[in-house]
Scaffold this active site. Structure first.
Site, PDB file in Angstrom:
ATOM      1  N   GLY A  59       3.955   8.879  -0.402  1.00 28.96           N
ATOM      2  CA  GLY A  59       4.910   8.428   0.253  1.00 28.96           C
ATOM      3  C   GLY A  59       4.349   6.817   0.520  1.00 28.96           C
ATOM      4  O   GLY A  59       3.728   6.228   0.100  1.00 28.96           O
ATOM      5  N   SER A  60       4.954   6.308   2.020  1.00 26.38           N
ATOM      6  CA  SER A  60       4.660   4.897   2.423  1.00 26.38           C
ATOM      7  C   SER A  60       3.325   4.408   2.376  1.00 26.38           C
ATOM      8  O   SER A  60       2.447   4.892   2.765  1.00 26.38           O
ATOM      9  CB  SER A  60       5.469   4.681   3.620  1.00 26.38           C
ATOM     10  OG  SER A  60       5.237   3.501   4.049  1.00 26.38           O
TER      11      SER A  60
END
Lengths: 128, 394
Positions: A59-60
């Protein structure tokens, strides 16, 4: 077990193990250290003062700041063990000064095990 | 790792304390990932901009660097902020949040960073070329620049990108190397992808399956850059995909080695199941489009569909300031506002404090947004194509 040092230091504590990757941004609350990602195997559990064990990040890319923030807020894990640490987690643990080792066969570590991490030597020892 | 004389001098403190500290971080990462040397970067994109994402610890970290006189060496852009930097009051962003957000922007600006806050820098004046080495960090921008443009970047963390900007360099490892850009799984798409949300759904599904692998897609007959943007963004959010190739469409697809790869089939069933999985709510309080930031084409599409309509509940479309200027000039913003919507610049739903603005259920057409909203904004999600989302709001 012998792996690779990502971020130096020695620590010992109780393992909290996730078989799924962890995305720190949106996955762990920066104020409380509690996993908030819906449906994540660790949802609702705190990583504070634990040895956090997971295969790899996901993810981020803001995750690095979340790791740094967890440390600043006093709710960070004591140490991190990965199968493979990618840049996001590596940057976060280096800035935060959290001992971290990767290239570890994490299947050998059970939830609740007492684990000693010597990141300087890249070693992980399970104390049963 | 080999360091040239100039780089050794940075470690000796010749360029000041901040540059030294940031360069040490890069050398460290280079050592971990077995980089042979440092390479110059053409541009940087820094994530970790919203006050909501980085909080007080991140804000203080940035202010400390700025106060010590840190300056970037190359063209550096920012990720979305936590609010529209010009119209935050009108849209209803909380005041104390705004105060902290502006502290962050000032710190970045004083380091020489362009405070155009967007996850689509390539649509706003920061466009790398094929094979250019860059250090970008927002996960969908990383995916787009690697995959659709063929530039070369690892998934940088916010601070490691900032370090690359200040030092003008990044360690040479990972996706900077041609041999690390080869696909290691094949995705065979057996269904028609029509809406941008279809690309987001497929991306979400594939990201979950392949995690941090490099997928090689076949069976996608055509896709514009908006659709590839949606596909890559979702894969980077549900997994950690930083590079993908699409047969016939992306620049490295013909060049990479794709023999003997394990294949995952993705068809109508997987598409339908993903729509169902991502829908956790009903009746959105607000619909938010533009994740990643909308292109002018996406804004014009929305304007066309909202012409002479009256929304019962709001629709936002998030975009970069640059795209909004063009939308204003073309009258798209006017049409959208007359219908009861907003064109919101500099920010997006994931990094803005929507949960404290009274919204509980959000409608989106983005696989990436559907991935993040439940955890990070405590939202129930309605995930659908743009036509259905407009239908439920009118």
């Amino acid at each position: 077990m012998k792996g690779r040092m990502i971020s130096p230091g020695k620590t010992k504590g109780t393992a909290i193990v996730s078989k799924e990757p962890i995305g720190f941004y949106g996955g762990i609350d920066i104020e409380t250290g509690v996993v908030i990602e819906k449906g994540h195997p660790l949802e609702g559990k705190s990583v504070t003062d634990k040895i956090l064990v997971f295969p790899c990040g996901k993810g981020s890319t803001v995750g690095s700041y979340v790791i740094y923030g967890l440390k600043k807020n006093g709710v960070a894990p004591k140490g991190i063990i990965n199968r493979e640490t990618e840049t996001i987690v590596a940057t976060g643990v280096i800035l935060a000064g959290i001992p971290c080792v990767d290239q570890i066969d994490i299947e050998n570590i059970q939830d609740g095990d007492t684990v000693a991490v010597n990141a300087d030597k890249g070693t992980v020892e399970i104390i049963r | 790792m080999y360091l040239n004389r100039e780089e050794e001098k940075i470690l000796e403190g010749d360029e000041g304390e901040v540059t030294e500290r940031m360069f040490r971080l890069l050398v460290r990462l280079g050592d971990i990932y077995a980089a042979d040397k440092m390479i110059p970067v053409g541009s940087v994109q820094v994530a970790g901009v919203s006050y909501k994402s980085i909080g007080d610890p991140g804000t203080e970290f940035l202010e400390d660097m700025a106060s010590k006189g840190a300056k970037v060496k190359v063209l550096t852009y920012l990720n979305p902020a936590g609010m529209d930097l010009e119209n935050w009051e009108k849209i209803g962003f909380p005041k104390d949040f705004a105060k902290n957000q502006l502290r962050i922007m000032n710190a970045f600006k004083s380091m020489g960073i362009v405070v155009t806050s967007t996850c689509t820098p390539y649509l706003a004046g920061n466009l790398p070329r094929f094979r250019e080495h860059i250090a970008w960090s927002e996960s969908s921008a990383v995916s787009f620049s690697n995959s659709v443009i063929g530039a070369r970047t690892n998934r940088e963390g916010g601070p490691s990108a900032l370090a690359a900007a200040i030092c003008g360099r990044t360690p040479n490892y990972g996706l900077h190397l041609w041999e690390k850009r080869q696909p290691n799984i094949k995705i065979k798409v057996n269904t028609n992808l029509e809406f941008n949300s279809d690309f987001g759904a497929i991306g979400y599904y594939v990201g979950k399956q392949v995690k941090n692998k490099i997928p090689y897609f076949t069976g996608i007959k055509d896709a514009n850059t908006d659709q590839l943007k949606a596909l890559g963004a979702a894969m980077a959010a549900s997994g950690a995909v930083a590079l993908y190739h699409v047969e016939g469409l992306t620049p490295e697809a013909d060049l990479v080695e794709k023999k003997g790869l394990e294949t995952i089939d993705v068809g109508k069933k997987e598409l339908d199941d993903t729509y169902e999985k991502l829908n956790t709510g009903k009746n959105p309080d607000v619909v938010i489009l533009g994740c990643p930031h909308a292109s002018l084409r996406e804004i014009s599409t929305l304007a066309e569909k909202l012409k002479d309509k009256h929304l019962k509940k709001p629709i936002w479309i998030c975009t970069s300031r640059v795209m909004k200027e063009a939308a204003d000039r073309m009258g798209f913003t006017d049409i959208i506002e007359k219908a009861g919507g907003h064109v919101v610049a500099d920010t997006c739903m994931v990094v803005s404090p929507i949960e404290s603005m009274g919204y509980k259920t959000t409608g989106v057409n983005s696989g990436k947004a559907a991935n993040y909203l439940p955890g990070f904004c405590k939202q129930e999600v309605v995930f659908a194509n743009i036509n259905k989302l407009i239908e439920v709001q009118t």
